[in-house]
Design a protein around this motif. Structure first.
Motif, mmCIF file in Angstrom:
data_model
loop_
_atom_site.group_PDB
_atom_site.id
_atom_site.type_symbol
_atom_site.label_atom_id
_atom_site.label_comp_id
_atom_site.label_asym_id
_atom_site.label_seq_id
_atom_site.Cartn_x
_atom_site.Cartn_y
_atom_site.Cartn_z
ATOM 1 N N MET A 1 -25.873 -57.784 -14.545
ATOM 2 C CA MET A 1 -25.699 -58.821 -14.915
ATOM 3 C C MET A 1 -24.482 -59.096 -15.916
ATOM 4 O O MET A 1 -24.347 -58.742 -16.957
ATOM 5 C CB MET A 1 -26.944 -59.586 -15.321
ATOM 6 N N LEU A 2 -23.493 -60.294 -15.333
ATOM 7 C CA LEU A 2 -22.783 -60.493 -15.859
ATOM 8 C C LEU A 2 -23.405 -62.112 -16.567
ATOM 9 O O LEU A 2 -23.325 -63.235 -15.963
ATOM 10 C CB LEU A 2 -21.420 -60.241 -15.685
ATOM 11 N N ASP A 3 -22.359 -62.112 -17.727
ATOM 12 C CA ASP A 3 -23.082 -63.128 -18.476
ATOM 13 C C ASP A 3 -21.504 -64.256 -19.048
ATOM 14 O O ASP A 3 -21.429 -63.648 -20.615
ATOM 15 C CB ASP A 3 -23.760 -63.125 -19.584
ATOM 16 N N PRO A 4 -20.714 -64.890 -18.476
ATOM 17 C CA PRO A 4 -20.524 -65.676 -19.431
ATOM 18 C C PRO A 4 -20.437 -66.600 -20.424
ATOM 19 O O PRO A 4 -21.150 -67.440 -20.443
ATOM 20 C CB PRO A 4 -19.311 -66.498 -17.662
ATOM 21 N N GLY A 5 -20.208 -66.430 -21.921
ATOM 22 C CA GLY A 5 -20.722 -66.870 -23.502
ATOM 23 C C GLY A 5 -20.274 -68.247 -23.034
ATOM 24 O O GLY A 5 -19.825 -69.348 -22.600
ATOM 25 N N HIS A 6 -21.457 -69.297 -23.452
ATOM 26 C CA HIS A 6 -22.052 -70.666 -23.148
ATOM 27 C C HIS A 6 -21.416 -71.287 -22.356
ATOM 28 O O HIS A 6 -21.364 -70.659 -21.210
ATOM 29 C CB HIS A 6 -20.342 -71.140 -24.292
#
Length: 237
Positions: A37-42
């Motif tokens: 799971m990739l989570d681009p912050g903001h």
């Protein structure tokens, strides 16, 4: 032609530093399909740091998309993203709710790893990576450190200064789940690491550079640099 099986890469990455056990089940047995799971912050609602004409949420998304593209070149890896546009993935959520829901999504899809992609701010430069402390689910400390070290190696090859790899404990005194795990141990400070742990997923945060550092910002303005960051993350993973 696709790259070597992700199972081989995962085994090589983790064998030196982690037995890779969770709840008595050897996770390596499931390595035929590794879920990331990739989570681009903001996002456009919950914005990040800004300096030198740069907006963190935009940089994080570009790095995340590049990372996904690179990871999808590997057999045996399923890639999810908490969001692949700049819009908030959970409309109407508070910042606290948004962060929790991102990690819940990782748990729902059975992610083996949660990677939150960021850029930093403050009186410093270079990359920092945060991984789980050794409390509550100690195996995640080993796994998080192993992945962090591999990503760090590729970021260093890009010429980014290694600021450090860290765990960070909560610093509050309230008796709640933001400061203490159910077993009474000190919780992880960062929400996505703490709540990934609650959802059965090892989570890390990669801070690629300092957006308000003039030298770092000059690099972050280059599209090719952002792509290289994403590729470095994927190669490390």
């Amino acid at each position: 032609m696709k790259k070597r099986k992700a199972a081989v890469l995962a085994a090589a990455a983790f064998a030196m530093t982690a037995a890779f056990f969770l709840n008595g089940i050897q996770r390596a047995e499931a390595a035929d399909n590794v879920v990331v799971m990739l989570d681009p912050g903001h996002d456009s609602t919950h914005t990040g740091a800004a300096a030198y004409g740069l907006k963190e949420q935009q940089l994080n998304l570009k790095i995340g998309l590049a990372c996904r593209t690179e990871l999808e070149k590997y057999d045996g890896i399923t890639v999810y993203m908490t969001h692949d546009t700049i819009a908030c993935p959970f409309e109407g959520s508070t910042t606290k709710q948004d962060l929790i829901q991102r990690t819940e999504y990782a748990g729902e899809v059975g992610a083996d790893l949660f990677v939150s992609l960021h850029n930093n701010s403050g009186d410093d430069s270079g990359y920092e990576i945060y991984y789980p402390n050794n409390h509550y689910v100690s195996e995640f400390n080993d796994i998080g450190y192993a992945v962090s070290e591999h990503i760090a190696g590729y970021l260093s090859e890009m010429g980014i200064y290694r600021n450090g790899l860290y765990t960070r404990d909560s610093d509050g005194e309230e008796d709640d789940d933001t400061n203490w795990y159910p077993d009474g141990s000190r919780a992880d400070y960062y929400s996505v690491i703490r709540n990934s742990k609650y959802n059965g997923v090892p989570g890390i945060i990669v801070e690629h550079a300092f957006i308000d550092n003039e030298s770092d910002a000059a690099k972050l303005k280059e599209e090719s640099f952002l792509k290289q960051c994403g590729v470095a993350d994927a190669t490390g993973i």
